[in-house]
Design a protein around this motif. Structure first.
Motif, PDB file in Angstrom:
ATOM      1  N   ALA A 130      -2.908  -4.041   0.630  1.00 36.59           N
ATOM      2  CA  ALA A 130      -2.735  -3.710   1.971  1.00 36.59           C
ATOM      3  C   ALA A 130      -1.359  -3.167   2.305  1.00 36.59           C
ATOM      4  O   ALA A 130      -1.401  -2.147   3.321  1.00 36.59           O
ATOM      5  CB  ALA A 130      -2.616  -5.036   2.698  1.00 36.59           C
ATOM      6  N   ARG A 131      -0.245  -3.156   1.534  1.00 37.76           N
ATOM      7  CA  ARG A 131       0.960  -2.593   2.137  1.00 37.76           C
ATOM      8  C   ARG A 131       1.527  -1.408   1.235  1.00 37.76           C
ATOM      9  O   ARG A 131       2.689  -1.180   1.583  1.00 37.76           O
ATOM     10  CB  ARG A 131       1.992  -3.744   2.020  1.00 37.76           C
ATOM     11  N   ARG A 132       0.969  -1.220  -0.044  1.00 40.12           N
ATOM     12  CA  ARG A 132       1.655  -0.261  -0.892  1.00 40.12           C
ATOM     13  C   ARG A 132       1.771   1.094  -0.105  1.00 40.12           C
ATOM     14  O   ARG A 132       0.772   1.538   0.315  1.00 40.12           O
ATOM     15  CB  ARG A 132       0.690  -0.199  -2.255  1.00 40.12           C
ATOM     16  N   GLY A 133       2.759   1.640  -0.493  1.00 39.71           N
ATOM     17  CA  GLY A 133       2.774   3.215  -0.442  1.00 39.71           C
ATOM     18  C   GLY A 133       2.673   4.134  -1.568  1.00 39.71           C
ATOM     19  O   GLY A 133       2.341   3.597  -2.798  1.00 39.71           O
ATOM     20  N   ASP A 134       2.746   5.507  -1.271  1.00 37.02           N
ATOM     21  CA  ASP A 134       2.325   6.397  -2.297  1.00 37.02           C
ATOM     22  C   ASP A 134       3.563   6.214  -3.484  1.00 37.02           C
ATOM     23  O   ASP A 134       3.056   6.416  -4.538  1.00 37.02           O
ATOM     24  CB  ASP A 134       2.555   7.761  -1.809  1.00 37.02           C
ATOM     25  N   ASP A 135       4.645   5.881  -3.131  1.00 38.26           N
ATOM     26  CA  ASP A 135       5.808   5.930  -4.161  1.00 38.26           C
ATOM     27  C   ASP A 135       5.380   4.477  -5.007  1.00 38.26           C
ATOM     28  O   ASP A 135       5.626   4.891  -6.290  1.00 38.26           O
ATOM     29  CB  ASP A 135       6.965   5.678  -3.578  1.00 38.26           C
ATOM     30  N   HIS A 136       5.061   3.415  -4.480  1.00 39.52           N
ATOM     31  CA  HIS A 136       4.750   2.407  -5.250  1.00 39.52           C
ATOM     32  C   HIS A 136       3.283   2.829  -6.350  1.00 39.52           C
ATOM     33  O   HIS A 136       3.474   2.229  -7.564  1.00 39.52           O
ATOM     34  CB  HIS A 136       4.023   1.316  -4.443  1.00 39.52           C
ATOM     35  N   LEU A 137       2.358   3.320  -5.679  1.00 36.65           N
ATOM     36  CA  LEU A 137       1.446   3.742  -6.621  1.00 36.65           C
ATOM     37  C   LEU A 137       1.794   4.851  -7.727  1.00 36.65           C
ATOM     38  O   LEU A 137       1.352   4.631  -8.974  1.00 36.65           O
ATOM     39  CB  LEU A 137       0.110   4.367  -5.884  1.00 36.65           C
ATOM     40  N   ASP A 138       2.836   5.741  -7.405  1.00 37.98           N
ATOM     41  CA  ASP A 138       3.271   6.450  -8.339  1.00 37.98           C
ATOM     42  C   ASP A 138       3.899   5.815  -9.426  1.00 37.98           C
ATOM     43  O   ASP A 138       3.880   6.099 -10.496  1.00 37.98           O
ATOM     44  CB  ASP A 138       4.276   7.484  -7.614  1.00 37.98           C
ATOM     45  N   ARG A 139       4.769   4.766  -9.028  1.00 33.57           N
ATOM     46  CA  ARG A 139       5.576   4.110  -9.963  1.00 33.57           C
ATOM     47  C   ARG A 139       4.697   3.497 -11.000  1.00 33.57           C
ATOM     48  O   ARG A 139       4.691   3.041 -12.178  1.00 33.57           O
ATOM     49  CB  ARG A 139       6.495   3.270  -9.431  1.00 33.57           C
ATOM     50  N   MET A 140       3.592   2.622 -10.374  1.00 33.80           N
ATOM     51  CA  MET A 140       2.574   1.940 -11.242  1.00 33.80           C
ATOM     52  C   MET A 140       1.864   2.758 -12.312  1.00 33.80           C
ATOM     53  O   MET A 140       1.459   2.695 -13.455  1.00 33.80           O
ATOM     54  CB  MET A 140       1.323   1.322 -10.188  1.00 33.80           C
ATOM     55  N   ALA A 141       1.417   3.915 -11.702  1.00 33.80           N
ATOM     56  CA  ALA A 141       0.704   5.125 -12.419  1.00 33.80           C
ATOM     57  C   ALA A 141       1.634   5.469 -13.560  1.00 33.80           C
ATOM     58  O   ALA A 141       1.181   5.681 -14.923  1.00 33.80           O
ATOM     59  CB  ALA A 141       0.220   6.062 -11.735  1.00 33.80           C
ATOM     60  N   ALA A 171       5.636  -3.602  -3.767  1.00 36.73           N
ATOM     61  CA  ALA A 171       4.932  -3.206  -2.744  1.00 36.73           C
ATOM     62  C   ALA A 171       4.446  -4.230  -1.635  1.00 36.73           C
ATOM     63  O   ALA A 171       3.853  -3.765  -0.594  1.00 36.73           O
ATOM     64  CB  ALA A 171       3.313  -2.663  -3.684  1.00 36.73           C
ATOM     65  N   THR A 172       4.668  -5.509  -2.092  1.00 37.43           N
ATOM     66  CA  THR A 172       4.343  -6.577  -1.092  1.00 37.43           C
ATOM     67  C   THR A 172       5.342  -6.274   0.336  1.00 37.43           C
ATOM     68  O   THR A 172       4.870  -6.815   1.543  1.00 37.43           O
ATOM     69  CB  THR A 172       4.359  -7.945  -1.673  1.00 37.43           C
ATOM     70  N   GLY A 173       6.428  -6.004  -0.017  1.00 38.98           N
ATOM     71  CA  GLY A 173       7.293  -5.707   1.228  1.00 38.98           C
ATOM     72  C   GLY A 173       7.786  -7.216   1.650  1.00 38.98           C
ATOM     73  O   GLY A 173       8.548  -7.225   2.569  1.00 38.98           O
ATOM     74  N   ASN A 174       7.730  -8.102   0.944  1.00 41.00           N
ATOM     75  CA  ASN A 174       8.239  -9.399   1.096  1.00 41.00           C
ATOM     76  C   ASN A 174       9.334  -9.987   0.263  1.00 41.00           C
ATOM     77  O   ASN A 174       9.390  -9.806  -1.061  1.00 41.00           O
ATOM     78  CB  ASN A 174       7.006 -10.573   0.649  1.00 41.00           C
ATOM     79  N   ALA A 175      10.651  -9.852   1.007  1.00 40.77           N
ATOM     80  CA  ALA A 175      11.829  -9.936   0.039  1.00 40.77           C
ATOM     81  C   ALA A 175      11.906 -11.177  -0.647  1.00 40.77           C
ATOM     82  O   ALA A 175      12.249 -10.913  -1.874  1.00 40.77           O
ATOM     83  CB  ALA A 175      12.980 -10.074   1.045  1.00 40.77           C
ATOM     84  N   PRO A 176      11.431 -12.373  -0.431  1.00 40.00           N
ATOM     85  CA  PRO A 176      11.736 -13.428  -1.312  1.00 40.00           C
ATOM     86  C   PRO A 176      10.786 -13.138  -2.572  1.00 40.00           C
ATOM     87  O   PRO A 176      11.018 -13.434  -3.583  1.00 40.00           O
ATOM     88  CB  PRO A 176      10.971 -14.757  -0.609  1.00 40.00           C
ATOM     89  N   LEU A 177       9.325 -12.608  -2.315  1.00 43.77           N
ATOM     90  CA  LEU A 177       8.605 -12.175  -3.534  1.00 43.77           C
ATOM     91  C   LEU A 177       9.350 -11.056  -4.342  1.00 43.77           C
ATOM     92  O   LEU A 177       9.451 -11.179  -5.561  1.00 43.77           O
ATOM     93  CB  LEU A 177       7.298 -11.597  -3.171  1.00 43.77           C
ATOM     94  N   ILE A 216      -5.723  -1.947  -6.165  1.00 38.06           N
ATOM     95  CA  ILE A 216      -4.507  -1.749  -5.281  1.00 38.06           C
ATOM     96  C   ILE A 216      -4.560  -0.406  -4.693  1.00 38.06           C
ATOM     97  O   ILE A 216      -4.340  -0.233  -3.262  1.00 38.06           O
ATOM     98  CB  ILE A 216      -3.207  -2.011  -6.056  1.00 38.06           C
ATOM     99  N   ALA A 217      -4.897   0.490  -5.309  1.00 42.92           N
ATOM    100  CA  ALA A 217      -4.627   2.092  -4.861  1.00 42.92           C
ATOM    101  C   ALA A 217      -6.067   2.285  -3.674  1.00 42.92           C
ATOM    102  O   ALA A 217      -5.786   2.828  -2.722  1.00 42.92           O
ATOM    103  CB  ALA A 217      -5.097   3.083  -6.028  1.00 42.92           C
ATOM    104  N   ALA A 218      -6.990   1.423  -4.020  1.00 41.53           N
ATOM    105  CA  ALA A 218      -8.327   1.603  -3.041  1.00 41.53           C
ATOM    106  C   ALA A 218      -8.177   0.625  -1.896  1.00 41.53           C
ATOM    107  O   ALA A 218      -8.849   0.503  -1.094  1.00 41.53           O
ATOM    108  CB  ALA A 218      -9.553   1.271  -3.835  1.00 41.53           C
ATOM    109  N   GLY A 219      -6.949  -0.071  -2.036  1.00 40.45           N
ATOM    110  CA  GLY A 219      -6.685  -0.884  -0.901  1.00 40.45           C
ATOM    111  C   GLY A 219      -7.794  -2.212  -0.743  1.00 40.45           C
ATOM    112  O   GLY A 219      -7.869  -2.901   0.404  1.00 40.45           O
TER     113      GLY A 219
END
Length: 245
Positions: A130-141, A171-177, A216-219
């Protein structure tokens, strides 16, 4: 940019004193985690311990401070340094995980790590979708490419696997995670090494990682949760094969 450059981490050079203290902390830590120095054990005094280990008192004190910060020991005036009860150990500390797997960590502890991953990572994958950005997807790829190129039998491939899981948590944007990332990554790496201690990996886990990335990429949050849960389930099954040998 050369392969892997974006993920490179440059660490400052450690002084000889810090390197020595780290080695002493590792040796004592392994003795504690292996049960050779069980909870309640009083360690030798600083002078005797330093002499016995062939190190300076300064290096030994640094090592004890490191172990104390990880919850393994406590030092009190006149009472000396004592090994703490297991319940106080920071078992998610990456160093402690490494030291545990340098001995025989025990099947219960390994299953506990996978149970923790099943609690944390499927939910994180759903959030990441739900929250990933393009940079997160680039890093995963990029990490998937590294896993495919190197394989998990070598350090470079395992580092790519770590980077993949780290990118999902970020990519969750959740600091504790995100704060759990180093612990999760260490758990992934050491259980992967453990699985291969007697024979090659029984299967290639890359397809499950790619399927997770696609969700994740497909949301697709629900699908991402399910695929992460299946990835961890299969990893545990592989590990149980190794434990049975």
């Amino acid at each position: 940019m050369r392969d892997g450059a974006r993920d490179a981490v440059v660490l400052p050079l450690a002084s000889a004193s810090h390197r020595l203290a780290g080695a002493v902390a590792r040796d004592i830590g392994i003795a504690i985690l292996s049960g050779r120095s069980p909870p309640g054990t009083v360690l030798p005094g600083e002078i005797a311990a330093a002499e016995g280990l062939g190190v300076s008192r300064t290096a030994y004190r640094e090592a004890i401070r490191t172990l104390s910060a990880k919850g393994l020991v406590e030092s009190r005036p006149k009472a000396g340094t004592r090994v703490c009860p297991r319940g106080r150990w920071n078992l998610l500390d990456p160093d402690i995980l490494a030291w545990a797997f340098e001995t025989e960590p025990g099947e219960g502890f390994i299953r506990d790590l996978f149970e923790l991953r099943q609690i944390v990572e499927p939910a994180a994958a759903e959030l990441a979708a739900a929250r990933r950005g393009d940079d997160h997807l680039d890093r995963m790829a990029h990490a998937l490419d590294g896993m495919a190129r190197h394989g998990l039998a070598v350090a470079a491939g395992r580092a790519a696997d770590q980077a993949f899981h780290h990118a999902i948590l970020e990519a969750t944007g959740n600091a504790p995670l995100v704060a759990l990332s180093s612990s999760i990554a260490a758990s992934v790496t050491w259980t992967t090494i453990y699985k291969q201690r007697r024979r090659a990996l029984p299967r290639d886990p890359l397809p499950e990682h790619r399927a997770l990335y696609e969700a994740i990429a497909a949301g697709e949050g629900t699908l991402a949760r399910a695929r992460m849960a299946e990835l961890i389930h299969l990893a545990l099954a592989d590990t149980e094969l190794s434990m049975a040998e």
